[in-house]
Every structure is written in C-alpha cells, then in structure tokens.
Motif scaffolding. Structure first.
Motif, PDB file in Angstrom:
ATOM      1  N   LEU A 155     -17.429 -42.921   2.684  1.00 35.85           N
ATOM      2  CA  LEU A 155     -18.171 -43.170   3.913  1.00 35.85           C
ATOM      3  C   LEU A 155     -18.528 -44.656   4.032  1.00 35.85           C
ATOM      4  O   LEU A 155     -18.369 -45.257   5.096  1.00 35.85           O
TER       5      LEU A 155
ATOM      6  N   THR B  16     -15.445 -46.701   5.074  1.00 38.91           N
ATOM      7  CA  THR B  16     -15.129 -46.608   6.506  1.00 38.91           C
ATOM      8  C   THR B  16     -16.054 -47.493   7.329  1.00 38.91           C
ATOM      9  O   THR B  16     -15.609 -48.218   8.222  1.00 38.91           O
ATOM     10  N   ARG B  17     -17.346 -47.461   7.027  1.00 37.86           N
ATOM     11  CA  ARG B  17     -18.304 -48.247   7.805  1.00 37.86           C
ATOM     12  C   ARG B  17     -18.117 -49.750   7.579  1.00 37.86           C
ATOM     13  O   ARG B  17     -18.237 -50.536   8.523  1.00 37.86           O
TER      14      ARG B  17
ATOM     15  N   THR C 247     -28.033 -45.867   4.815  1.00 38.44           N
ATOM     16  CA  THR C 247     -27.614 -44.546   5.317  1.00 38.44           C
ATOM     17  C   THR C 247     -28.622 -43.488   4.921  1.00 38.44           C
ATOM     18  O   THR C 247     -29.023 -42.651   5.748  1.00 38.44           O
TER      19      THR C 247
ATOM     20  N   ARG D 101     -21.660 -37.193   5.826  1.00 42.08           N
ATOM     21  CA  ARG D 101     -21.253 -36.985   7.217  1.00 42.08           C
ATOM     22  C   ARG D 101     -19.719 -36.973   7.289  1.00 42.08           C
ATOM     23  O   ARG D 101     -19.061 -37.937   6.876  1.00 42.08           O
TER      24      ARG D 101
ATOM     25  N   LYS E 145     -12.520 -37.285  10.430  1.00 41.43           N
ATOM     26  CA  LYS E 145     -13.492 -37.758   9.441  1.00 41.43           C
ATOM     27  C   LYS E 145     -14.058 -39.121   9.828  1.00 41.43           C
ATOM     28  O   LYS E 145     -15.272 -39.355   9.732  1.00 41.43           O
TER      29      LYS E 145
ATOM     30  N   GLN F 137     -17.927 -40.240  10.189  1.00 36.21           N
ATOM     31  CA  GLN F 137     -18.454 -41.215   9.228  1.00 36.21           C
ATOM     32  C   GLN F 137     -19.020 -42.450   9.917  1.00 36.21           C
ATOM     33  O   GLN F 137     -19.998 -43.043   9.462  1.00 36.21           O
ATOM     34  N   ASP F 138     -18.396 -42.869  11.019  1.00 32.33           N
ATOM     35  CA  ASP F 138     -18.762 -44.138  11.649  1.00 32.33           C
ATOM     36  C   ASP F 138     -19.909 -43.997  12.646  1.00 32.33           C
ATOM     37  O   ASP F 138     -20.433 -44.994  13.120  1.00 32.33           O
TER      38      ASP F 138
END
Length: 331
Positions: free
Chosen positions: A31, A34-35, A56, A67, A128, A132-133
């Motif tokens: 996660l 990705t962010r 987060t 998430r 996903k 995640q974002d």
C-alpha cells in the motif's frame, strides 16, 4: 511425464496457498509503495514508507493499511497459482531430454509464466490500486500547501476522468465490486484491463529475471543434485531473487501504477499510454521518479516470494491430494 502432469493440480494449490500467506504478511508495505509511486513532484503527502504507514494509521486506522487487501487476497490465489505452476509447466516441456535447462530456456519458461499471469494480475492490480490510493487523495485534499496548486488547473478538468476522488464518507465506502461494476458498465471488459501493456512490460521481464535467478541460487543449497534444498534456503533464494527482479523492473511498475490510477488529485495529469506516461514523467519529474517505491517494492517482493517458494516446495498441495510430499515434516 504422466506423474509430472498429475502433479499440476497440486502445484496450483501450492501456488494459491503461497500467494495468500505472502500477501497477508506484506500488504501494508505494498500500500505504501502504491501511494509513494503516485505522488507527483511538489505534491508530496508522504516522505517515505514509514511516514506513509504512520499517517495512514492515524487518519484511516489500523485497517487502513489493508485497504484493497480483500480483492488482492481473492485474486492472488489464482494469480500465484498460474505464475508458479506455469513456470514449472514450461520448464518441464523445455527439459524433455532430461539434461537440465540452459539459462536461455529458464528465461523462456519465466517469460511464459509472466505472460500467463497477467490474465489475473491486470484486473487485480487495477482494482487494488484504486482502493489503495484513495487515502492519499483524501490526505492531499486536506493538505493546504497542495490545495493551493489547484489554481493552475480548473477542478472540473482535473477530476473529469476520476471515478471518485473526494474524501467524503461516500468515497471511503467505495468497494472493489462497485469500481468493477462501474468500469464494466462504462468501458466493458477493456476497462478492467487498462494498463495491460504496462503490466506485461513489468511482469514478463520480472519473471525472466526471477525464475532463472531463483533456480540457480537454489541449486547452491542442495546437499546433492537429487535432494531438494532445505526450506530456509528456498526462503533466502526467493527473497534474494525477488528483490533483485523487483528493483530491476521498478520503472515499469511506476508506469503501470500511474496508468491504472483512475482517480487524479489536484493538478495531476492523465496519460494516454505507456509512451506518453514515460515522456511526461521524464519531463516533469526526472529519471529519479522511476525509482519511486523501489525500496518498498523490494521489501514487498522479497518476503512475498521467499514465503511463496517455501510454501510451494513444502508440498501442501501434494499432501492434500494424497501425493505425499509435505517436505517440511521430513526436513
């Protein structure tokens, strides 16, 4: 040969269990990856992986780190099953003479495995990434320094291609099922396979690097050519090969993540395709942007594939089907 063919269902079970165990352990780091990859220059919400995870948890709670985990756990079973079993399948057919595989043939088998897995990987990652974002987009809108950048681009222009960007309770409640239904209704099956080219561009080279590297590193841990390597050596080989391959293809992963992100934050550009994405990232953020999330990705892939290889070689699938391995008991 028939015996090898008979073991294919067991290999699919092994790959599926391996994926479930591995993803459960490393999902929060994925996660963060990705962010971090979706952050643009001058719009940073998170400084690094630790900062991302801490923020987060503070803003979304402990389960905020998971998430998008539901869709990943649902689809990672067939994804890992296909990837690991396909590699074994291609290796078996490329070694018909029984003399062992050259590195070229090992790379060919890895290439085949990478091409097979994208059938599941692309829609899995597509869904996903949106989930995640979502927290990053919400945090970005709450950050005053970033909000001021919206002067440059009208809000309706920026958000016109978004699925759901606002940090309202509605946005937070969006599920993978809702996103999938929206994409299917508006774009058909093609919507779920957005970023397919970039996924192939990432997963095929990854498998070409990973599988031969793992196979050759694993040989060093074998007491003899006939005996399997101990489980800890499988783990270490999987970690080393996985992290090496992950960093090698990280630029492709950044491109894939950007292309598959439907929601855009303030002043975040959209991309027409792989070439447009690479060009804009290079022009606006520089070459270093292609290494965003590389550390996180290595930390995700290393234990993920280490765990996956241990579970795979333990032989739970054979044990369930009454074909006896369960190598860990005899180790």
């Amino acid at each position: 040969m028939s015996q090898q063919q008979m073991s294919l269902p067991a290999k699919l079970i092994n790959g599926g269990i391996a994926g479930l165990v591995g993803v459960t352990c490393v999902f929060p780091i994925d996660l963060a990856k990705t962010r971090l990859q979706n952050q643009r220059q001058g719009q940073q919400v998170y400084k690094n992986m630790i900062d991302c995870l801490v923020k987060t948890v503070r803003s979304e709670g402990y389960f905020g780190m998971y998430r998008g985990a539901a869709v990943n756990l649902t689809l990672v079973t067939p994804e890992k099953a296909i990837k690991l079993a396909a590699n074994d399948f291609f290796r078996h057919h490329l070694d018909k003479d029984g003399k062992g595989l050259t590195v070229y043939k090992e790379m060919l088998a890895g290439c085949g495995a990478g091409m097979c897995q994208v059938i599941i990987t692309t829609p899995m990652e597509m869904l996903k990434i949106q989930l995640q974002d979502a927290g990053r987009l919400a945090a970005q809108q709450r950050k005053p320094g970033i909000m001021s950048t919206t002067k440059l681009v009208p809000t309706n222009t920026v958000l016109s291609r978004s699925y759901n960007v606002t940090p309202s309770p509605t946005a937070r409640a969006v599920s993978a099922t809702q996103i999938a239904r929206h994409l299917l209704l508006t774009q058909g099956i093609r919507g779920l396979y957005k970023g397919l080219g970039a996924t192939l561009m990432r997963d095929v080279p990854f498998s070409i690097v990973y599988f031969p590297l793992f196979a050759n590193m694993n040989k060093f841990g074998k007491p003899s050519p006939e005996e399997p390597a101990p489980f800890y050596w499988n783990f270490l080989s999987g970690c080393a090969a996985g992290s090496t391959a992950a960093v090698a293809v990280n630029p492709c992963d950044v491109v894939k993540t950007r292309l598959q992100s439907l929601s855009k934050g303030a002043n975040e550009e959209s991309y027409k395709g792989v070439v447009d994405c690479v060009t804009k990232i290079m022009q606006r953020e520089g070459p270093s942007a292609f290494l965003k999330g590389a550390g996180c990705r290595a930390l995700v892939i290393a234990p993920l594939f280490g765990i996956a290889q241990v579970m795979y070689f333990v032989g739970i699938g054979e044990f369930i089907l009454g074909q006896t391995p369960f190598n860990l008991l005899s180790a």
